[in-house]
Design a protein around this motif. Structure first.
Motif, PDB file in Angstrom:
ATOM      1  N   UNK A  91       0.825  -1.205   0.000  1.00 18.44           N
ATOM      2  CA  UNK A  91       0.000   0.000   0.000  1.00 18.44           C
ATOM      3  C   UNK A  91       0.862   1.259   0.000  1.00 18.44           C
ATOM      4  N   UNK A  92       1.936   1.219   0.780  1.00 19.43           N
ATOM      5  CA  UNK A  92       2.853   2.358   0.829  1.00 19.43           C
ATOM      6  C   UNK A  92       3.510   2.564  -0.527  1.00 19.43           C
ATOM      7  N   UNK A  94       2.329   1.663  -3.434  1.00 19.71           N
ATOM      8  CA  UNK A  94       1.322   2.156  -4.370  1.00 19.71           C
ATOM      9  C   UNK A  94       1.060   3.650  -4.171  1.00 19.71           C
ATOM     10  N   UNK A  95       1.085   4.079  -2.924  1.00 22.12           N
ATOM     11  CA  UNK A  95       0.901   5.505  -2.628  1.00 22.12           C
ATOM     12  C   UNK A  95       2.019   6.327  -3.258  1.00 22.12           C
ATOM     13  N   UNK A  96       3.252   5.864  -3.077  1.00 20.03           N
ATOM     14  CA  UNK A  96       4.384   6.594  -3.636  1.00 20.03           C
ATOM     15  C   UNK A  96       4.342   6.604  -5.165  1.00 20.03           C
ATOM     16  N   UNK A  97       3.895   5.504  -5.735  1.00 20.95           N
ATOM     17  CA  UNK A  97       3.780   5.447  -7.188  1.00 20.95           C
ATOM     18  C   UNK A  97       2.739   6.455  -7.678  1.00 20.95           C
ATOM     19  N   UNK A  98       1.638   6.562  -6.950  1.00 20.19           N
ATOM     20  CA  UNK A  98       0.597   7.512  -7.312  1.00 20.19           C
ATOM     21  C   UNK A  98       1.131   8.944  -7.280  1.00 20.19           C
ATOM     22  N   UNK A  99       1.956   9.232  -6.294  1.00 26.21           N
ATOM     23  CA  UNK A  99       2.490  10.584  -6.151  1.00 26.21           C
ATOM     24  C   UNK A  99       3.622  10.868  -7.130  1.00 26.21           C
ATOM     25  N   UNK A 100       4.120   9.847  -7.789  1.00 27.48           N
ATOM     26  CA  UNK A 100       5.142  10.066  -8.809  1.00 27.48           C
ATOM     27  C   UNK A 100       4.522  10.624 -10.091  1.00 27.48           C
ATOM     28  N   UNK A 110      -2.263  15.985  -0.569  1.00 25.49           N
ATOM     29  CA  UNK A 110      -2.365  15.389   0.762  1.00 25.49           C
ATOM     30  C   UNK A 110      -2.382  13.866   0.645  1.00 25.49           C
ATOM     31  N   UNK A 111      -1.705  13.215   1.569  1.00 26.37           N
ATOM     32  CA  UNK A 111      -1.885  11.772   1.707  1.00 26.37           C
ATOM     33  C   UNK A 111      -2.121  11.458   3.177  1.00 26.37           C
ATOM     34  N   UNK A 123       7.619  -1.242   6.113  1.00 28.84           N
ATOM     35  CA  UNK A 123       6.665  -0.343   5.458  1.00 28.84           C
ATOM     36  C   UNK A 123       6.858   1.089   5.924  1.00 28.84           C
ATOM     37  N   UNK A 124       7.065   1.246   7.236  1.00 30.32           N
ATOM     38  CA  UNK A 124       7.269   2.598   7.772  1.00 30.32           C
ATOM     39  C   UNK A 124       8.573   3.201   7.260  1.00 30.32           C
ATOM     40  N   UNK A 125       9.610   2.397   7.239  1.00 26.61           N
ATOM     41  CA  UNK A 125      10.909   2.912   6.786  1.00 26.61           C
ATOM     42  C   UNK A 125      10.876   3.331   5.324  1.00 26.61           C
TER      43      UNK A 125
END
Length: 321
Positions: A91-92, A94-100, A110-111, A123-125
């Motif tokens: 999920x993390x 995918x979020x970063x990919x979306x923001x790319x 905002x995320x 995941x946190x790191x």
């Protein structure tokens, strides 16, 4: 999503965020932490509404509604999937990919990561560099939601502005519920089960609530073992559902706590509408009240640790009556 109620209950936090935005001092990352139902998620969306609403955060216009309905292109939300118990690294990623990808809407992106304290260390790191250095030059604000900070890695904590959401006072929740045509006793009983006012309202109007209340009241009047056995046999199926038993134990705790402090006034009692019943119970069980309270607290812990509801219910009848 009742953002307006949350803003009213957490006005200090909302006003702080609003002032920070007006002064152009919003943090690039926030960690909202506190108990379930105190308004962390709603406040995250409120901040996004403040940024984009043409009416300075009306929470009613089309823009605000699109944000709260997860339809706004610059506001992304991830939470724990229904079939999972934690935020996944996927999920993390995918979020970063979306923001790319470049957004078609200008403005701050905002995320919101709901349950960051459940995510694995890996995941946190994976978020660390993303927090500090967004993938593109678009202004970005991350909002992480957690019950507490103990399971959040220190490196994320150090990069976030920490905002603690205090529990909503019981009296405030009760007043809201009473204003929504719920009796005072029902308002107290339902509000004692959750910090979320809307959830408390739903509980008070639920199908099993009235039965649970009636059984609780009748149970507190039992003083003979044979009557306890009959209560157990008659209601085993009902309390074999963990949620019903959790409500039952919670209300017994409140009753016993009130009995410990009850005197000739009901001013300090949580269950003030039950003052007469509480005094009568205290007169009969005064010397054993603390022992009974400890028994129920222990049983509550067992239920939380997935001991079967049937066994907890049986032990309650055996030890408390």
């Amino acid at each position: 999503m009742d953002i307006k109620s949350v803003i009213e209950n957490q006005s200090i936090i909302f006003n702080m965020l609003k002032k920070s935005r007006e002064d152009n001092h919003l943090s690039h990352a926030y960690l909202f932490y506190g108990d379930e139902g105190v308004g962390k998620k709603e406040m995250a969306y409120a901040l996004a509404c403040l940024e984009y609403c043409p009416n300075d955060g009306c929470f009613e216009c089309g823009v605000c509604k699109s944000i709260c309905d997860n339809q706004h292109m610059n506001v992304n939300y991830i939470g724990i999937n229904a079939d999972k118990t934690m935020i996944s690294k996927e999920q993390i990623n995918n979020l970063q990919e979306e923001f790319s990808k470049t957004s078609l809407v200008e403005g701050t992106r905002f995320y919101i990561v709901d349950g960051i304290d459940t995510a694995s260390m890996a995941a946190q790191n994976s978020l660390l560099k993303f927090i500090e250095e967004p993938i593109n030059s678009t202004p970005t604000i991350g909002i992480f939601l957690a019950k507490d900070t103990s399971n959040v890695v220190p490196t994320i904590l150090s990069r976030c502005s920490l905002v603690h959401f205090k529990a909503i006072p019981l009296e405030k929740s009760v007043m809201y519920l009473e204003n929504n045509n719920i009796s005072k006793l029902d308002a107290i009983l339902s509000a004692s089960l959750t910090n979320n006012i809307e959830e408390a309202k739903s509980i008070a109007n639920s199908q099993d609530f009235e039965k649970n209340k009636e059984l609780f009241l009748s149970f507190m009047e039992i003083n003979k073992p044979k009557d306890g056995v009959r209560f157990y046999l008659d209601n085993l199926m009902f309390y074999n559902q963990g949620k019903n038993l959790e409500y039952f134990l919670n209300w017994i705790l409140l009753f016993l706590q009130d009995a410990l402090v009850a005197n000739n006034k009901n001013d300090n009692l949580i269950l003030s509408p039950l003052y007469d019943k509480i005094i009568m119970y205290k007169n009969k069980n005064g010397k054993s009240l603390r022992d009974k309270l400890k028994i129920v607290l222990d049983l509550f812990s067992k239920l939380k640790y997935n001991i079967s509801a049937k066994n907890v219910f049986h032990e309650l009848i055996v030890k408390l009556i």
